[in-house]
Structures are given as structure tokens and as C-alpha cells.
Design a protein around this motif. Structure first.
Motif, PDB file in Angstrom:
ATOM      1  N   GLY A 131      -2.433   9.518   2.505  1.00 56.90           N
ATOM      2  CA  GLY A 131      -1.980   8.211   2.054  1.00 56.90           C
ATOM      3  C   GLY A 131      -2.766   7.703   0.874  1.00 56.90           C
ATOM      4  O   GLY A 131      -2.200   7.114  -0.053  1.00 56.90           O
ATOM      5  N   TYR A 132      -4.079   7.943   0.889  1.00 57.42           N
ATOM      6  CA  TYR A 132      -4.904   7.526  -0.241  1.00 57.42           C
ATOM      7  C   TYR A 132      -4.570   8.332  -1.489  1.00 57.42           C
ATOM      8  O   TYR A 132      -4.408   7.778  -2.580  1.00 57.42           O
ATOM      9  N   SER A 134      -1.873   9.882  -2.309  1.00 62.12           N
ATOM     10  CA  SER A 134      -0.514   9.703  -2.827  1.00 62.12           C
ATOM     11  C   SER A 134      -0.265   8.305  -3.375  1.00 62.12           C
ATOM     12  O   SER A 134       0.749   8.074  -4.043  1.00 62.12           O
ATOM     13  N   ALA A 135      -1.169   7.369  -3.115  1.00 61.77           N
ATOM     14  CA  ALA A 135      -0.995   5.992  -3.589  1.00 61.77           C
ATOM     15  C   ALA A 135      -1.491   5.864  -5.027  1.00 61.77           C
ATOM     16  O   ALA A 135      -2.260   6.684  -5.522  1.00 61.77           O
ATOM     17  N   ASP A 141      -5.569  -1.324  -3.454  1.00 59.03           N
ATOM     18  CA  ASP A 141      -4.194  -0.993  -3.079  1.00 59.03           C
ATOM     19  C   ASP A 141      -4.143   0.351  -2.358  1.00 59.03           C
ATOM     20  O   ASP A 141      -3.407   0.523  -1.374  1.00 59.03           O
ATOM     21  N   ARG A 142      -4.917   1.286  -2.841  1.00 63.08           N
ATOM     22  CA  ARG A 142      -4.901   2.632  -2.266  1.00 63.08           C
ATOM     23  C   ARG A 142      -5.562   2.672  -0.889  1.00 63.08           C
ATOM     24  O   ARG A 142      -5.113   3.397   0.013  1.00 63.08           O
ATOM     25  N   ALA A 145      -2.994   1.234   1.454  1.00 60.95           N
ATOM     26  CA  ALA A 145      -1.927   2.209   1.663  1.00 60.95           C
ATOM     27  C   ALA A 145      -2.377   3.304   2.629  1.00 60.95           C
ATOM     28  O   ALA A 145      -1.602   3.748   3.502  1.00 60.95           O
ATOM     29  N   ARG A 148      -2.455   1.914   6.196  1.00 63.73           N
ATOM     30  CA  ARG A 148      -1.088   1.790   6.698  1.00 63.73           C
ATOM     31  C   ARG A 148      -0.521   3.158   7.073  1.00 63.73           C
ATOM     32  O   ARG A 148       0.206   3.284   8.066  1.00 63.73           O
ATOM     33  N   ALA A 149      -0.873   4.191   6.307  1.00 65.37           N
ATOM     34  CA  ALA A 149      -0.430   5.537   6.632  1.00 65.37           C
ATOM     35  C   ALA A 149      -1.025   6.007   7.955  1.00 65.37           C
ATOM     36  O   ALA A 149      -0.351   6.651   8.769  1.00 65.37           O
TER      37      ALA A 149
END
Length: 224
Positions: A131-132, A134-135, A141-142, A145, A148-149
Motif C-alpha cells: 500500500g505504501y 503503490s501510493a 498520504d502514503r 494509504a 488503510r491497506a
């Protein structure tokens, strides 16, 4: 009873930690960053001395791997501890003791490492790393993300109640240190909402500390 990540932004050199747990005020005990040095998460039967110690070792010139090894060698009860580190060059290292709770996993790549315990399944840590990576955008923000993933992959085996995100930039204090110490709702969502408010003001708060004569106004009462 926790899942987290430590990360570095390759573009800006910013360093950060994001973490969530079923325990209260997890970020107060487990999150550590130091500008130009690294970021550390210390969790699972937490010893709050391990984060500053690991940062001190990296500040003396050790890599994340060397610092984790030295910290583990000189600290007690490491079979119960889980400690993640990233250094200012993006190198990562993780110690997960065999007495980590429940399902525990770890995953790492350049600039990011994740670990967790009492997880719903063994895919959560890798989901956080993915998730990190790909953000896009600001490290904050990363980090969100990524968390959340991890939550989408199953997160903790039970509900989480606290979360936090800390970011170090080029100054000696954290440029962001957002926490939700307890909620019956989703603490990661609470941190994400706080970040949306804080992110546009982050640079102004730094400027106010460095030179308030050049700081912008935000229209608070009494502010001309």
C-alpha cells in the motif's frame, strides 16, 4: 495487538511512522522519528526505551540493520518485542521476538517496513508495504494509504481503538504528530481526517517556528 509501518520518502527525505492498535494511546508509547536519522516503531509488550535507543544508534552512524542488532543485543526481554526501523538512506530492519502475540508477521522493502501482532491473518504486513509503495503524494498520504491497506487486508484480529502518525522533516521536531488515543469508531479514519486538516497548514507551522515574521495568517480571532 498492533500493526504499523516505518517509512522514508525517497524524494524529500522525510521519515514517518503510522500505527494502530486495540490498546489505548498506542502512538504515545510506540512511535519515534528523528529528522535526518530515521523512524522506529517499538511494539508488542512495549518497551518505550527501545525507540530512542535505536534512533541514537542510527544517529551515531549505524544502519537500520546494525542499530536493530545492537539494540537487541543490549536490551532485555527481546523475545517479547517487535521493533521496526528505517534509516535516512532508506535501509530497513525488523526484530520480531518469538513471543510476539498471536499471528505476527513482518515485511519490508526499500524505504518501508511493516510489522504486526495479533493480526487477523498473515497477509497484513505485506499489504501495508504494498500500500505504501503503490501510493503517491506526500509521505503522510502514503502512510495513511498503507494503514488503510492493512485494515482492508484484515488488520488486527479484533477492533482497533487508537492510531497515530508522526512525520519528521528537516527540523528538530516532528512536523506532524497526529493521534487518536481512543475511539469506538475507526481510529485510522480519524487520523486521516486530521491529516486532511493539518496537511495544508504544515509548512506554515514550521515557518511560524523558524521566523514568525514571514508566517501566513489563518484568520483566527485577534489575528490581523
Amino acid at each position: 495487538m498492533t500493526f504499523s509501518l516505518v517509512a522514508r520518502c525517497a524524494e524529500t527525505g522525510m521519515l514517518g511512522v503510522a500505527i494502530s492498535s486495540s490498546s489505548p494511546a498506542v502512538a504515545a508509547r510506540c512511535s519515534y522519528t528523528r529528522a535526518g536519522v530515521g523512524a522506529v516503531a517499538s511494539q508488542n509488550v512495549t518497551d518505550p526505551t527501545l525507540g530512542p535507543l535505536t534512533l541514537d544508534l542510527m544517529e551515531r552512524g549505524m544502519s537500520a540493520e546494525e542499530a536493530i542488532a545492537q539494540m537487541s543485543a543490549q536490551s532485555r526481554f527481546m523475545e517479547y518485542r517487535q521493533v521496526l526501523a528505517v534509516d535516512a538512506q532508506g535501509r530497513t530492519a525488523i526484530h520480531s521476538g518469538p513471543n510476539s502475540l498471536g499471528i505476527w508477521t513482518q515485511a519490508e522493502a526499500e524505504n518501508v517496513a511493516s510489522g504486526g501482532n495479533l493480526l487477523a491473518n498473515d497477509t497484513v504486513s505485506q499489504a501495508i508495504v504494498d500500500g505504501y509503495l503503490s501510493a503517491a503524494g506526500h509521505i503522510g498520504d502514503r502512510l495513511i494509504a498503507a494503514m488503510r491497506a492493512g485494515l482492508a487486508a484484515g488488520g488486527e484480529a479484533g477492533p482497533v481503538h487508537s492510531a497515530g502518525m508522526q512525520i519528521a522533516g528537516k527540523v528538530s521536531w516532528p512536523v506532524a504528530d497526529l493521534r487518536c488515543d481512543w475511539t469506538e469508531d475507526c481510529p485510522i479514519a480519524a487520523i486521516a481526517a486530521a491529516w486532511e486538516v493539518y496537511k495544508p497548514q504544515l509548512d506554515a507551522y514550521i515557518q511560524r517556528a523558524l521566523d514568525p515574521r514571514e508566517a501566513p495568517s489563518y484568520g483566527v480571532p485577534g489575528d490581523d
